[in-house]
Enzyme design. Sequence first.
Site, mmCIF file in Angstrom:
data_model
loop_
_atom_site.group_PDB
_atom_site.id
_atom_site.type_symbol
_atom_site.label_atom_id
_atom_site.label_comp_id
_atom_site.label_asym_id
_atom_site.label_seq_id
_atom_site.Cartn_x
_atom_site.Cartn_y
_atom_site.Cartn_z
ATOM 1 N N GLN A 1 27.919 104.975 -11.256
ATOM 2 C CA GLN A 1 26.826 105.937 -11.435
ATOM 3 C C GLN A 1 26.270 106.058 -12.854
ATOM 4 O O GLN A 1 25.049 106.089 -13.034
ATOM 5 C CB GLN A 1 27.292 107.330 -10.965
ATOM 6 C CG GLN A 1 26.163 108.331 -10.950
ATOM 7 C CD GLN A 1 26.559 109.747 -10.586
ATOM 8 O OE1 GLN A 1 25.845 110.680 -10.888
ATOM 9 N NE2 GLN A 1 27.674 109.948 -9.920
ATOM 10 N N GLY B 1 22.250 135.225 -24.218
ATOM 11 C CA GLY B 1 22.546 136.597 -24.608
ATOM 12 C C GLY B 1 22.104 137.623 -23.569
ATOM 13 O O GLY B 1 22.332 138.808 -23.732
ATOM 14 N N GLU C 1 33.588 110.663 -13.198
ATOM 15 C CA GLU C 1 32.865 111.921 -13.388
ATOM 16 C C GLU C 1 33.772 113.124 -13.698
ATOM 17 O O GLU C 1 33.626 113.775 -14.728
ATOM 18 C CB GLU C 1 32.043 112.204 -12.119
ATOM 19 C CG GLU C 1 31.405 113.568 -12.042
ATOM 20 C CD GLU C 1 30.294 113.769 -13.063
ATOM 21 O OE1 GLU C 1 29.438 112.891 -13.183
ATOM 22 O OE2 GLU C 1 30.289 114.810 -13.731
HETATM 23 N N1 CAO Z 1 31.742 88.594 -12.030
HETATM 24 C C1 CAO Z 1 33.067 88.520 -12.257
HETATM 25 N N2 CAO Z 1 33.818 89.563 -12.658
HETATM 26 C C2 CAO Z 1 33.170 90.731 -12.803
HETATM 27 C C3 CAO Z 1 31.786 90.882 -12.572
HETATM 28 C C4 CAO Z 1 31.069 89.732 -12.165
HETATM 29 N N3 CAO Z 1 29.767 89.777 -11.940
HETATM 30 N N4 CAO Z 1 31.448 92.171 -12.807
HETATM 31 C C5 CAO Z 1 32.573 92.794 -13.168
HETATM 32 N N5 CAO Z 1 33.612 91.948 -13.180
HETATM 33 C C6 CAO Z 1 34.988 92.214 -13.517
HETATM 34 C C7 CAO Z 1 35.175 92.733 -14.925
HETATM 35 O O1 CAO Z 1 35.091 91.673 -15.846
HETATM 36 C C8 CAO Z 1 36.549 93.364 -14.838
HETATM 37 O O2 CAO Z 1 37.520 92.350 -14.937
HETATM 38 P P1 CAO Z 1 38.814 92.438 -15.907
HETATM 39 O O3 CAO Z 1 39.452 93.767 -15.646
HETATM 40 O O4 CAO Z 1 39.641 91.301 -15.456
HETATM 41 O O5 CAO Z 1 38.368 92.322 -17.298
HETATM 42 C C9 CAO Z 1 36.606 93.857 -13.390
HETATM 43 O O6 CAO Z 1 35.477 93.275 -12.738
HETATM 44 C C10 CAO Z 1 36.588 95.322 -13.139
HETATM 45 O O7 CAO Z 1 35.767 96.038 -14.022
HETATM 46 P P2 CAO Z 1 36.095 97.560 -14.312
HETATM 47 O O8 CAO Z 1 37.480 97.671 -14.867
HETATM 48 O O9 CAO Z 1 35.014 98.120 -15.137
HETATM 49 O O10 CAO Z 1 36.018 98.218 -12.860
HETATM 50 P P3 CAO Z 1 36.999 99.264 -12.174
HETATM 51 O O11 CAO Z 1 36.467 99.447 -10.799
HETATM 52 O O12 CAO Z 1 38.420 98.887 -12.281
HETATM 53 O O13 CAO Z 1 36.784 100.609 -13.027
HETATM 54 C C11 CAO Z 1 35.476 102.411 -13.921
HETATM 55 C C12 CAO Z 1 35.653 101.406 -12.793
HETATM 56 C C13 CAO Z 1 34.185 103.146 -13.687
HETATM 57 C C14 CAO Z 1 36.633 103.398 -13.946
HETATM 58 C C15 CAO Z 1 35.425 101.664 -15.267
HETATM 59 O O14 CAO Z 1 34.458 100.664 -15.194
HETATM 60 C C16 CAO Z 1 35.135 102.561 -16.455
HETATM 61 O O15 CAO Z 1 35.987 103.302 -16.930
HETATM 62 N N6 CAO Z 1 33.921 102.476 -16.992
HETATM 63 C C17 CAO Z 1 33.505 103.199 -18.180
HETATM 64 C C18 CAO Z 1 33.283 104.638 -17.887
HETATM 65 C C19 CAO Z 1 32.261 104.856 -16.807
HETATM 66 O O16 CAO Z 1 31.149 104.398 -16.850
HETATM 67 N N7 CAO Z 1 32.654 105.666 -15.833
HETATM 68 C C20 CAO Z 1 31.691 106.178 -14.876
HETATM 69 C C21 CAO Z 1 31.791 105.548 -13.604
HETATM 70 S S1 CAO Z 1 30.786 106.410 -12.466
HETATM 71 O O17 CAO Z 1 31.744 107.642 -11.937
#
Ligand code: CAO
Length: 482
Positions: free
Chosen positions: A68, A299, A190
């Site tokens: 998001q 206020g 979030e």
């Molecule tokens: N091709 C190949 N690999 C891909 C890719 C693609 N097109 N797009 C993403 N990936 C891979 C990434 O490289 C990552 O791999 P590694 O962990 O091996 O380096 C993996 O996908 C997962 O990415 P991620 O860790 O960002 O995803 P997640 O689902 O585990 O975590 C989230 C999600 C949101 C917790 C995390 O991305 C985060 O903390 N983001 C920053 C804060 C944020 O924006 N939070 C709000 C989210 S909305 O509520």
Amino acid sequence: MAKKKALKAKGKTKAPKSKARKPVTRPVLKVVAKKPNGGGLPKVSSKPWGKDGKALDGVKILDFTHVQSGPTCTQLLAWFGADVIKVERPGSGDITRGQLQDVPGVDSLYFTMLNHNKRSITLDSKSKQGMKVLERLVKTCDVLVENFAPGALDRMGLTWEHIHALNPRMIVASVKGFGPGPYEDCKVYENVAQCAGGSASTTGFHDGLPLVTGAQIGDSGTGLHLALGIVSALYQRKRTGRGQRVLTAMQDGVLNLCRVKLRDQQRLAHGPLNEYTQFGQGIPFGEAVPRAGNDSGGGQPGVILKCKGWETDPNAYIYFITQAPVWEKICDLIGQPDWKTHPDYAKPPARLPRLKEIFERIEQWTKTKTKFEVMNECNALDIPVGPILSMKELAEEPSLRHTGTVVEVDHPTRGKYLSVGNPIKLSDSITEVERSPLLGEHTDEILTKVLKFTPREIAEIKASGATGHAPQVSGSRAQAAE
Ligand code: CAO
């Protein structure tokens, strides 16, 4: 000489005393009137309003966002005219495509409502051919936006140094959960941000649990902050020619939105917060800002009151503010004219310890009216009130449809659905809400027309499996129907 100039420039340094004072000669200021078209700006457009392109026309965004926070940011940029190219993992794409699905096999509303006006290319960023395409995108685009977990972009090989070497003009914008510090490596969603940014500790009732709010201040709020950072960096680039990194941490974004609570934290050192209901109830304050229930953040005392039908309708309520300048009108309206002159009620400080009793009296009146009747009667007298509107009421509100804040969008596999349009209205850059892309819908178009790969190169990229299999869709992007 240079030193002398520096001292003068600082302006605070006193001149050394001398017996024979020289007369002070002041520089003659020449006031040069700015020409209306000066400052390097082009001629004032003579085209009709809204017919001279969009605010961000010509800006290309490599959208490496998911879930998001990042997608809200790039959606705003797309609405302002940027060409947003969303890079997604082949096969699955943005995880939200399949989350909270209401129609099996169809992109979820979660995805469609956050990814309007974008193009989608599927790419395996961890493959050699995928990286070749990504690097071409880096060279072609103006901004890369990402919100992966900390370190994920670096692990892909797209470090800031590498990106900057490939394209020194590129702006790299990131959302992370936390800024540099003890939690910088944490993944954040979030509600984590709402808790870590001070929102949860100040939301809810004094004697209840901390609460998260329905407004997505951690995700969408941070996306908004990031969008402002990106357009500022684009503006600075016009002067410097170079890109820069833009970081918004969700904790920082939430804290920024909780600014008034940090204000109250410091006020606590000087005594109780007397506009909080608990003050009137004689409940002592602790060391930290308490949860204020529905007390007004400013206020002016305010609370949520029952309206006609509250027994069965969970939203038959109104927010009522006893704004000081309209106090006398409130007294007349609720049938309590004696309070206008009574020493216990006439002035705001006298009312503060009696707020509970005062609002109970006002509620006796609001309970006799619907929330819309209260709204109409109070607004006619300039008394600020806010009806508690349900999502159903908002979805059906004609004025929001009229302004494009609520839009009906057509989607090839979902059909018609409602979405929130662009809440930021520019008079010369009109937003047309277009449906979200299907997964990989624009892969060919982007490889060919944007990145200018030759047919042979495209065949090689595809044969490697780097783009997966893109769906065949007839027709171009549908226009939103308001
Ligand atoms: N091709 C190949 N690999 C891909 C890719 C693609 N097109 N797009 C993403 N990936 C891979 C990434 O490289 C990552 O791999 P590694 O962990 O091996 O380096 C993996 O996908 C997962 O990415 P991620 O860790 O960002 O995803 P997640 O689902 O585990 O975590 C989230 C999600 C949101 C917790 C995390 O991305 C985060 O903390 N983001 C920053 C804060 C944020 O924006 N939070 C709000 C989210 S909305 O509520």
